[in-house]
Design an enzyme around this catalytic site. Structure first.
Site, PDB file in Angstrom:
ATOM      1  N   ASP A   1      74.930 116.801 135.767  1.00  0.00           N
ATOM      2  CA  ASP A   1      74.918 118.080 135.036  1.00  0.00           C
ATOM      3  C   ASP A   1      74.342 117.842 133.647  1.00  0.00           C
ATOM      4  OD1 ASP A   1      77.246 116.552 134.318  1.00  0.00           O
ATOM      5  OD2 ASP A   1      78.078 118.310 133.321  1.00  0.00           O
TER       6      ASP A   1
ATOM      7  N   GLU B   1      80.496 116.531 133.941  1.00  0.00           N
ATOM      8  CA  GLU B   1      80.815 115.667 132.798  1.00  0.00           C
ATOM      9  C   GLU B   1      80.705 116.400 131.480  1.00  0.00           C
ATOM     10  OE1 GLU B   1      80.354 112.518 129.667  1.00  0.00           O
ATOM     11  OE2 GLU B   1      79.052 114.193 130.143  1.00  0.00           O
TER      12      GLU B   1
ATOM     13  N   THR C   1      74.844 146.118 112.688  1.00  0.00           N
ATOM     14  CA  THR C   1      76.013 146.396 111.855  1.00  0.00           C
ATOM     15  C   THR C   1      77.238 146.661 112.723  1.00  0.00           C
ATOM     16  OG1 THR C   1      75.206 148.651 111.748  1.00  0.00           O
ATOM     17  CG2 THR C   1      74.744 147.242 109.851  1.00  0.00           C
TER      18      THR C   1
ATOM     19  N   SER D   1      81.762 110.726 124.118  1.00  0.00           N
ATOM     20  CA  SER D   1      82.886 110.554 125.049  1.00  0.00           C
ATOM     21  C   SER D   1      82.380 110.542 126.493  1.00  0.00           C
ATOM     22  CB  SER D   1      83.866 111.723 124.894  1.00  0.00           C
ATOM     23  OG  SER D   1      84.094 111.993 123.528  1.00  0.00           O
TER      24      SER D   1
END
Ligand SMILES: C[C@H](N)C(=O)N[C@@H](Cc1c[nH]cn1)C(=O)O
Ligand SMILES: [Zn+2]
Ligand SMILES: [Zn+2]
Length: 481
Positions: free
Chosen positions: A102, A168, A334, A421
């Protein structure tokens, strides 16, 4: 081993244009795990990988992992697992490799110079495309290594067990339990002798490294809601509590401009830095210019390389990622958004326990919100968490990889930790009881997760040689651990 490796290297060189074509086909599949509507592409990418390996004679299986937690309508992409050669050779060692198929989200409008899902190779051999370095190039490196052995007529030196996942980049949902089950006696990964993951990056652009540590990642959402629907700011501005105003205040209270995490108690969870450890940072081959080159600017937080490396590897950091529901298109609208969800993550280090971090985060966010005295509603939650990992590089697995680096790149690798990680690294270590090595292919300028992600063709081709020669060295390395 030398003549075999020479023949293997020649075969990799001869096949290099096929390998680039393989990567090009993989990059063309937008396998973004974080976007629900891309889930069929993630599955398609898993099956592409399975087919590539089956065509080379590997035994492959697509294992279902069930429904996605908190998004039960979505089926998780399969774990693509396999064995090469298809029948185990009992006389050889078994190496378990992991990678992910992935990728992070990417849109041309984010600022890419080229189509993110079209591999575009420039004159310097830089191959641009989402997933090129993270992690399709390295995953295909294993496929290429098998093919190059076959074409060279060189015997494959080990039994290769493969585990490739498709979640992952979204916290490896569903994979931990699967790995734990499959490492049990009689199951698919039971006989691994060592593990190897190629899914991180060199510290610079010249020197390869072997990596023995990762930070963990705890990823949070802060949802603030109030009005029943989005509102006209001219009509309702000045009459109602605005969720976006509250969210900006809460998010600004998490971290200061010097990168200090402002959540009380977090610092206390971090293991103290020893004098001995400080020496390690001095000897790493890294300069501030390496940092500036990969940042694309001189906006570093610290002046010294030691403090910079510690900021990346040794200390936690908190990053603000984005706001769902806020107006973000070009131009001016807005609107007062009725519900906004802020996303941030904390990179964790030894000895931070994810549950302790969660408790501190939830308490602090609730306290800050209460002080705003707003009538809006808050919901703070953890999206996913993966723990940090630090191992010993004094293992034959690392020795074998260091020999392979010297053979392919002609230099001794640096031993590094990684700021990113890979949550399943710790799971593989604990479930197999074996050493895990991180063996990166790409370099510091690859811009993983960013716009213009690339992998240099040289790193891809020499990296394929590296993965293959590592298997030869690990086959022969004395090992009693
Ligand atoms: C280092 C690896 N290639 C990677 O990019 N890992 C991701 C994993 C992750 C954690 N939460 C979400 N994705 C990363 O470090 O961000
Ligand atoms: Zn990755
Ligand atoms: Zn990644």
């Amino acid at each position: 081993m030398a003549p075999q490796l020479d023949a293997y290297f020649k075969s990799v060189d001869d096949l290099s244009s096929n390998f680039v074509e393989r990567l090009s086909q993989a990059v063309a599949i937008p396998s973004i795990s974080a976007e629900d509507e891309r889930r069929p592409d993630v599955v398609k990418m898993g099956h592409f990988l399975k087919k590539q390996l089956e065509d080379l004679g590997a035994h492959m299986e697509a294992r279902e992992l069930g429904q996605q937690p908190h998004k039960e309508h979505l089926t998780l992409p399969p774990a693509i697992i396999g064995r090469y050669p298809a029948k185990k050779d009992e006389s050889k060692r078994t190496v378990l490799v992991y990678g992910h198929y992935d990728v992070q989200p990417a849109n041309l409008s984010d600022g890419w110079n080229t189509e993110p899902f079209k591999l575009t190779v420039d004159e310097q051999g830089r191959m641009y495309g989402r997933g090129s370095t993270d992690d399709k190039g390295p995953v295909l490196g294993w496929v290429n290594a098998i093919e190059a052995h076959q074409k060279a007529g060189v015997e494959f030196p080990v039994n290769l067990l493969m585990c490739f996942e498709g979640m992952e980049e979204y916290g490896s949902e569903g994979l931990d339990d699967f790995i734990i089950q499959e490492c049990k006696p009689g199951k698919f990964f039971e006989d691994a002798d060592v593990c190897c993951i190629s899914d991180n990056y060199w510290l610079g652009t010249k020197k390869p490294c072997l990596t023995y540590g990762l930070r963990g990642c705890s990823y949070y959402s802060i949802e603030i809601s109030g009005p029943g629907q989005d509102l006209h700011s001219g009509v309702y501005g000045g009459t109602a509590h605005e969720p976006m105003t509250d969210l900006v205040r809460v998010m600004a209270s998490l971290v200061d401009e010097e990168g200090n995490i402002l959540i009380p108690g977090i610092k206390e969870l971090v293991a103290p830095v020893t004098e001995e450890e400080k020496e390690v940072y001095k000897n790493i081959d890294f300069t501030m210019d390496n940092l500036y080159e990969s940042l694309g600017s001189k906006t570093g937080l610290f002046e010294s390389k030691e403090r910079t490396l510690m900021g990346r590897w040794r200390f936690p950091s908190l990053s603000l990622h984005g706001v769902e529901g806020a107006f973000s298109a070009p131009g001016a609208k807005t609107v007062i958004p009725a519900k906004v969800t802020g996303k941030f993550s904390i990179r964790t280090v030894p000895n931070m326990e994810p549950a302790d971090v969660d408790e501190l985060v939830f308490k602090y966010v609730n306290d800050v919100f209460a002080k705003l005295k707003t009538k809006n509603k808050l919901n703070v939650s953890l999206q996913h968490a993966g723990k940090w990992w630090v191992a010993s590089p004094n293992h034959p697995n690392f020795t074998a990889a260091a020999k392979a680096v010297e053979r392919v790149w002609g230099v001794k690798p640096d031993l590094t930790r990684e700021g990113g990680s890979i949550p399943v690294t710790l799971t593989f270590e604990q479930a197999t009881g074996k050493n895990v090595l991180l063996l990166p292919m790409g370099s510091s300028t690859d811009a993983a997760h960013s716009i213009n992600e690339k992998l240099d063709k040289r790193n891809y081709i020499e990296g394929t040689k590296l993965l293959g020669s590592y298997l030869h060295y690990i086959a022969e390395e004395p090992m009693d651990q």
